[in-house]
Motif scaffolding. Structure first.
Motif, PDB file in Angstrom:
ATOM      1  N   SER A   1       8.867  -9.686  10.697  1.00 37.46           N
ATOM      2  CA  SER A   1       8.231 -10.669  10.223  1.00 37.46           C
ATOM      3  C   SER A   1       8.414 -11.913  10.923  1.00 37.46           C
ATOM      4  O   SER A   1       7.690 -12.937  10.704  1.00 37.46           O
ATOM      5  CB  SER A   1       9.418 -10.898   8.464  1.00 37.46           C
ATOM      6  N   ALA A   2       9.639 -12.568  11.508  1.00 37.29           N
ATOM      7  CA  ALA A   2      10.077 -13.493  12.176  1.00 37.29           C
ATOM      8  C   ALA A   2       8.744 -13.435  13.950  1.00 37.29           C
ATOM      9  O   ALA A   2       8.225 -14.170  13.930  1.00 37.29           O
ATOM     10  CB  ALA A   2      11.246 -13.818  12.893  1.00 37.29           C
ATOM     11  N   LEU A   3       8.150 -12.115  14.149  1.00 34.85           N
ATOM     12  CA  LEU A   3       7.655 -11.994  15.196  1.00 34.85           C
ATOM     13  C   LEU A   3       6.151 -12.454  15.052  1.00 34.85           C
ATOM     14  O   LEU A   3       5.282 -12.670  15.704  1.00 34.85           O
ATOM     15  CB  LEU A   3       7.729 -10.643  15.795  1.00 34.85           C
ATOM     16  N   CYS A   4       6.427 -11.938  13.608  1.00 34.46           N
ATOM     17  CA  CYS A   4       4.651 -11.886  13.472  1.00 34.46           C
ATOM     18  C   CYS A   4       4.463 -13.458  12.580  1.00 34.46           C
ATOM     19  O   CYS A   4       3.232 -14.071  13.248  1.00 34.46           O
ATOM     20  CB  CYS A   4       4.069 -11.575  11.730  1.00 34.46           C
ATOM     21  N   ALA A   5       5.140 -14.119  12.092  1.00 38.12           N
ATOM     22  CA  ALA A   5       5.458 -15.693  12.166  1.00 38.12           C
ATOM     23  C   ALA A   5       5.177 -16.562  13.091  1.00 38.12           C
ATOM     24  O   ALA A   5       4.232 -17.568  13.156  1.00 38.12           O
ATOM     25  CB  ALA A   5       6.446 -16.180  11.330  1.00 38.12           C
ATOM     26  N   ASN A   6       5.712 -15.863  14.599  1.00 33.77           N
ATOM     27  CA  ASN A   6       5.621 -16.262  15.829  1.00 33.77           C
ATOM     28  C   ASN A   6       4.268 -16.119  16.664  1.00 33.77           C
ATOM     29  O   ASN A   6       4.548 -16.262  17.833  1.00 33.77           O
ATOM     30  CB  ASN A   6       6.496 -16.499  16.822  1.00 33.77           C
ATOM     31  N   ALA A   7       3.868 -15.738  15.601  1.00 31.00           N
ATOM     32  CA  ALA A   7       2.662 -15.335  16.019  1.00 31.00           C
ATOM     33  C   ALA A   7       2.789 -14.126  17.550  1.00 31.00           C
ATOM     34  O   ALA A   7       2.236 -14.431  18.231  1.00 31.00           O
ATOM     35  CB  ALA A   7       1.205 -16.107  16.912  1.00 31.00           C
TER      36      ALA A   7
ATOM     37  N   GLU B   1       4.629  -7.858  20.185  1.00 31.71           N
ATOM     38  CA  GLU B   1       5.932  -7.420  20.082  1.00 31.71           C
ATOM     39  C   GLU B   1       6.670  -7.186  18.633  1.00 31.71           C
ATOM     40  O   GLU B   1       7.400  -5.665  18.640  1.00 31.71           O
ATOM     41  CB  GLU B   1       7.228  -8.643  20.174  1.00 31.71           C
ATOM     42  N   ALA B   2       5.955  -7.753  18.092  1.00 29.84           N
ATOM     43  CA  ALA B   2       6.305  -6.814  16.384  1.00 29.84           C
ATOM     44  C   ALA B   2       5.437  -5.379  16.037  1.00 29.84           C
ATOM     45  O   ALA B   2       6.308  -4.778  15.569  1.00 29.84           O
ATOM     46  CB  ALA B   2       5.522  -7.462  14.898  1.00 29.84           C
ATOM     47  N   PHE B   3       4.455  -5.061  16.719  1.00 25.08           N
ATOM     48  CA  PHE B   3       3.951  -3.641  17.280  1.00 25.08           C
ATOM     49  C   PHE B   3       4.760  -2.645  17.368  1.00 25.08           C
ATOM     50  O   PHE B   3       4.958  -1.587  16.986  1.00 25.08           O
ATOM     51  CB  PHE B   3       2.518  -3.146  17.093  1.00 25.08           C
ATOM     52  N   ARG B   4       4.929  -3.269  18.622  1.00 27.31           N
ATOM     53  CA  ARG B   4       6.444  -2.066  19.692  1.00 27.31           C
ATOM     54  C   ARG B   4       7.246  -2.148  18.321  1.00 27.31           C
ATOM     55  O   ARG B   4       7.928  -0.648  18.808  1.00 27.31           O
ATOM     56  CB  ARG B   4       6.533  -2.720  20.908  1.00 27.31           C
ATOM     57  N   LEU B   5       8.010  -2.642  17.789  1.00 26.63           N
ATOM     58  CA  LEU B   5       9.471  -2.968  17.267  1.00 26.63           C
ATOM     59  C   LEU B   5       8.800  -1.969  15.868  1.00 26.63           C
ATOM     60  O   LEU B   5       9.980  -1.091  16.004  1.00 26.63           O
ATOM     61  CB  LEU B   5      10.260  -4.032  17.060  1.00 26.63           C
ATOM     62  N   LYS B   6       8.226  -2.143  15.581  1.00 24.42           N
ATOM     63  CA  LYS B   6       7.178  -0.642  15.137  1.00 24.42           C
ATOM     64  C   LYS B   6       7.122  -0.005  15.270  1.00 24.42           C
ATOM     65  O   LYS B   6       7.618   1.533  14.758  1.00 24.42           O
ATOM     66  CB  LYS B   6       5.885  -1.285  13.788  1.00 24.42           C
ATOM     67  N   ASP B   7       6.457   0.302  16.427  1.00 30.22           N
ATOM     68  CA  ASP B   7       6.457   2.296  16.706  1.00 30.22           C
ATOM     69  C   ASP B   7       8.301   2.252  17.083  1.00 30.22           C
ATOM     70  O   ASP B   7       8.243   3.522  16.894  1.00 30.22           O
ATOM     71  CB  ASP B   7       6.218   1.766  17.983  1.00 30.22           C
ATOM     72  N   ASP B   8       8.997   1.645  17.789  1.00 26.99           N
ATOM     73  CA  ASP B   8      10.346   1.866  18.252  1.00 26.99           C
ATOM     74  C   ASP B   8      11.032   2.572  16.802  1.00 26.99           C
ATOM     75  O   ASP B   8      12.070   3.060  17.081  1.00 26.99           O
ATOM     76  CB  ASP B   8      10.843   0.896  18.437  1.00 26.99           C
TER      77      ASP B   8
ATOM     78  N   ALA C   1       6.994  -1.914   2.673  1.00 24.10           N
ATOM     79  CA  ALA C   1       5.892  -2.489   2.058  1.00 24.10           C
ATOM     80  C   ALA C   1       5.935  -3.918   2.855  1.00 24.10           C
ATOM     81  O   ALA C   1       5.025  -4.637   3.232  1.00 24.10           O
ATOM     82  CB  ALA C   1       5.470  -2.736   0.635  1.00 24.10           C
ATOM     83  N   PHE C   2       7.584  -4.446   2.856  1.00 19.00           N
ATOM     84  CA  PHE C   2       7.128  -5.741   3.189  1.00 19.00           C
ATOM     85  C   PHE C   2       7.113  -5.622   5.205  1.00 19.00           C
ATOM     86  O   PHE C   2       6.503  -6.641   5.000  1.00 19.00           O
ATOM     87  CB  PHE C   2       8.728  -6.489   3.755  1.00 19.00           C
ATOM     88  N   ILE C   3       7.379  -4.770   5.973  1.00 18.22           N
ATOM     89  CA  ILE C   3       6.785  -4.922   7.385  1.00 18.22           C
ATOM     90  C   ILE C   3       6.032  -4.523   7.049  1.00 18.22           C
ATOM     91  O   ILE C   3       4.553  -5.587   7.857  1.00 18.22           O
ATOM     92  CB  ILE C   3       7.499  -3.560   7.813  1.00 18.22           C
ATOM     93  N   TYR C   4       4.659  -3.660   6.116  1.00 19.20           N
ATOM     94  CA  TYR C   4       3.120  -3.361   6.165  1.00 19.20           C
ATOM     95  C   TYR C   4       2.769  -5.243   5.914  1.00 19.20           C
ATOM     96  O   TYR C   4       1.932  -5.616   6.280  1.00 19.20           O
ATOM     97  CB  TYR C   4       2.697  -2.699   5.533  1.00 19.20           C
ATOM     98  N   THR C   5       3.207  -5.981   5.235  1.00 20.02           N
ATOM     99  CA  THR C   5       2.886  -6.851   4.748  1.00 20.02           C
ATOM    100  C   THR C   5       2.868  -8.241   5.711  1.00 20.02           C
ATOM    101  O   THR C   5       1.716  -8.759   6.022  1.00 20.02           O
ATOM    102  CB  THR C   5       3.590  -7.598   2.986  1.00 20.02           C
ATOM    103  N   SER C   6       4.020  -7.731   6.615  1.00 18.26           N
ATOM    104  CA  SER C   6       3.539  -9.127   7.305  1.00 18.26           C
ATOM    105  C   SER C   6       3.016  -9.174   8.770  1.00 18.26           C
ATOM    106  O   SER C   6       2.203 -10.102   9.246  1.00 18.26           O
ATOM    107  CB  SER C   6       5.700  -9.062   7.735  1.00 18.26           C
ATOM    108  N   LEU C   7       2.771  -7.617   8.634  1.00 20.91           N
ATOM    109  CA  LEU C   7       2.008  -6.846  10.229  1.00 20.91           C
ATOM    110  C   LEU C   7       0.728  -7.478   9.500  1.00 20.91           C
ATOM    111  O   LEU C   7      -0.429  -8.519  10.527  1.00 20.91           O
ATOM    112  CB  LEU C   7       2.390  -5.541  10.137  1.00 20.91           C
ATOM    113  N   ILE C   8       0.107  -7.550   8.553  1.00 21.93           N
ATOM    114  CA  ILE C   8      -1.090  -7.799   7.757  1.00 21.93           C
ATOM    115  C   ILE C   8      -1.604  -9.402   7.038  1.00 21.93           C
ATOM    116  O   ILE C   8      -2.261  -9.321   7.959  1.00 21.93           O
ATOM    117  CB  ILE C   8      -1.251  -7.491   6.444  1.00 21.93           C
ATOM    118  N   LYS C   9      -0.693 -10.138   7.205  1.00 22.72           N
ATOM    119  CA  LYS C   9      -0.634 -11.435   7.265  1.00 22.72           C
ATOM    120  C   LYS C   9      -0.350 -11.676   8.487  1.00 22.72           C
ATOM    121  O   LYS C   9      -1.861 -13.021   9.112  1.00 22.72           O
ATOM    122  CB  LYS C   9       0.846 -11.965   6.644  1.00 22.72           C
ATOM    123  N   GLY C  10      -0.089 -11.206   9.563  1.00 27.64           N
ATOM    124  CA  GLY C  10       0.158 -11.775  11.358  1.00 27.64           C
ATOM    125  C   GLY C  10      -1.208 -11.665  11.541  1.00 27.64           C
ATOM    126  O   GLY C  10      -1.582 -12.682  12.152  1.00 27.64           O
ATOM    127  N   LEU C  11      -2.230 -10.291  11.669  1.00 26.28           N
ATOM    128  CA  LEU C  11      -3.241  -9.844  11.981  1.00 26.28           C
ATOM    129  C   LEU C  11      -4.700 -10.708  11.616  1.00 26.28           C
ATOM    130  O   LEU C  11      -5.100 -11.202  12.133  1.00 26.28           O
ATOM    131  CB  LEU C  11      -3.283  -8.544  11.552  1.00 26.28           C
TER     132      LEU C  11
END
Length: 471
Positions: free
Chosen positions: A205-211, A215-222, A233-243
């Motif tokens: 969420s913090a990575l997405c908020a900071n554009a 890094e956010a997607f790499r962490l999701k894969d890790d 759902a929270f992680i997906y929502t954060s990524l969708i908002k960032g995108l």
């Protein structure tokens, strides 16, 4: 007459659980078996053989929780003191965790700290659980210095667990200290503490908020490949908002489909974010597809979803469609809220359609929605921007009457405009209104007073005070 059956300790717990009103619950707790025929001149000890009521630990837990939720903290402390005198049982730590949480939510950090310090006096051992509750309370209170002190002294109280590190990482992310958050992430692993979905969710969420989407997607894969933790759902929502912020709509919709395939519940935040992004990208024609999918998957559009559509239409100056959404909400049994109307008022003001904005604000009570401070501030700002000072003065009077405070920047612009126009009668009236809510800064006062002195040729400050005090 046969006496009524007395309330037992077990029955009291059941009654407390059912009682929604904390005041009535407290009355019941303090007097579970009232005397049906009280003596008007009672003996101080009419029945010395009567045994005191034997409260259960569950009853204490229930009443403390209800008082905490009701923010009846004085009464809650009285019950805690009463529980401290019990000798038949020792309180559980969870009770104190709840009390600390209640104080944290109410920004009462000192009382949260005091509760944590008092736990041993109740014959209850402190563990990492109450320590985590205190850390979280201090974070809610923004007591970052005390938060840091407790963390540095953590070994004195408990061994940290994943929850401890989640709170610490959240504190770093909230203060934009991502480097420190990563250090804590590495530290918890070095101590053999496994990160969980909350850990990853906070960082992503913090990575997405900071554009920092890469890094956010790499962490999701890790998290999935290395740690075998599935995103929620929270992680997906954060990524969708960032995108959506960077207009990567194809990937955002792909993640939304991934959520559906994973049987994760989509909420209005996801759909509203996608709808807003479609409007920004000039693809409002695709919004109907989103609404159709919501219907097919069993999700009803709510106020947040409709407000995203209203906002999209207003940004395109399509107010007819925005009002069409308002009407659609009524037909679908979804009542527009004050945000729905504030969005349209702001759109009207931006386009200089101030009469329509004012009419809508006046019409809101008829539509069963009262305007709030944002409604008035938005219209007042728009009137000041367009130098509609007489109408702005009228709205200001309404705001003062309702005890709403206008924004200082608009107040300064308002007073400056009146000074430039030389409308002393209106200026004095406005100054009198502003004095009631104390929102005018020193520089603006000086400017206004200088103008009043020069124009009205007042001989001394006492005359000025008399003028400003006029009704």
């Amino acid at each position: 007459m046969e006496n009524l059956k007395k309330v037992s300790p077990f029955r009291l717990s059941s009654l407390l659980r059912l009682e929604k009103d904390p005041n009535l619950a407290l009355q019941l707790f303090r007097n579970p078996n009232p005397n049906p025929n009280p003596n008007p001149n009672p003996n101080p000890n009419p029945n010395p053989t009567q045994k005191p009521f034997r409260y259960s630990l569950l009853s204490y837990d229930l009443i403390i929780t209800k008082l905490g939720h009701g923010k009846m903290f004085d009464q809650m402390e009285q019950i805690l003191d009463q529980m401290k005198q019990e000798t038949r049982f020792s309180p559980k730590e969870i009770i104190f965790c709840n009390v600390i949480t209640f104080y944290g939510r109410s920004r009462l950090s000192e009382l949260a700290l005091r509760t944590f310090d008092r736990i041993p006096s109740f014959r209850c051992q402190r563990t990492v659980r109450s320590f985590n509750s205190l850390l979280n309370a201090l974070l809610n209170c923004r007591e970052l210095e005390k938060f840091r002190e407790m963390y540095l002294d953590i070994d004195r109280y408990a061994s940290p667990d994943a929850c401890t590190y989640n709170i610490l990482i959240n504190a770093c992310c909230s203060s934009s200290s991502l480097d420190n958050a990563w250090r804590l992430f590495d530290e918890m692993q070095s101590k053999g503490i496994q990160p969980n979905v909350v850990t990853f969710g906070t960082l992503i969420s913090a990575l997405c908020a900071n554009a920092k989407l890469d890094e956010a997607f790499r962490l999701k894969d890790d998290m999935m490949r290395k740690f075998h933790v599935n995103p929620n759902a929270f992680i997906y929502t954060s990524l969708i908002k960032g995108l959506c912020k960077i207009n990567e709509l194809d990937l955002a919709f792909k993640l939304k489909a991934e959520m559906l395939d994973s049987k994760l519940k989509l909420d209005s935040a996801v759909y509203s974010t996608l709808i807003s992004a479609l409007f920004r990208a000039g693809k409002k024609g695709e919004v109907s597809n989103v609404l159709e999918e919501m219907s097919e998957t069993g999700y009803k559009p709510d106020t947040v979803t409709y407000n995203a559509m209203i906002s999209g239409f207003c940004k395109e100056n399509d107010f007819e469609s925005a009002f069409g959404v308002l009407n659609e909400m009524g037909k679908k049994g979804c009542k527009p809220d004050v945000i729905s109307y504030n969005i349209i008022i702001a759109g009207f003001c931006k386009e200089g359609r101030l009469r329509e904005a004012s009419d809508l604000l006046e019409d809101m009570p008829r539509r069963e929605c009262s305007p709030d401070v944002v409604s008035y501030r938005t219209l007042f700002d728009g009137l000041c921007d367009r130098m509609e000072f007489k109408e702005a003065a009228f709205i200001l009077d309404e705001m003062v009457f309702k005890k709403y405070v206008p924004r200082i920047a608009s107040v300064n612009k308002f007073v400056d405009g009146l000074c430039q126009e030389g409308n002393m009668d209106l200026l004095l009236k406005v100054l009198n209104s502003l004095a009631k809510v104390n929102v005018i800064d020193v520089d603006t006062w000086k400017m206004a007073i200088t103008k009043v002195f020069k124009k009205a040729e007042l001989s001394n400050t006492s005359e000025l005070v008399d003028v400003l005090a006029m009704p």
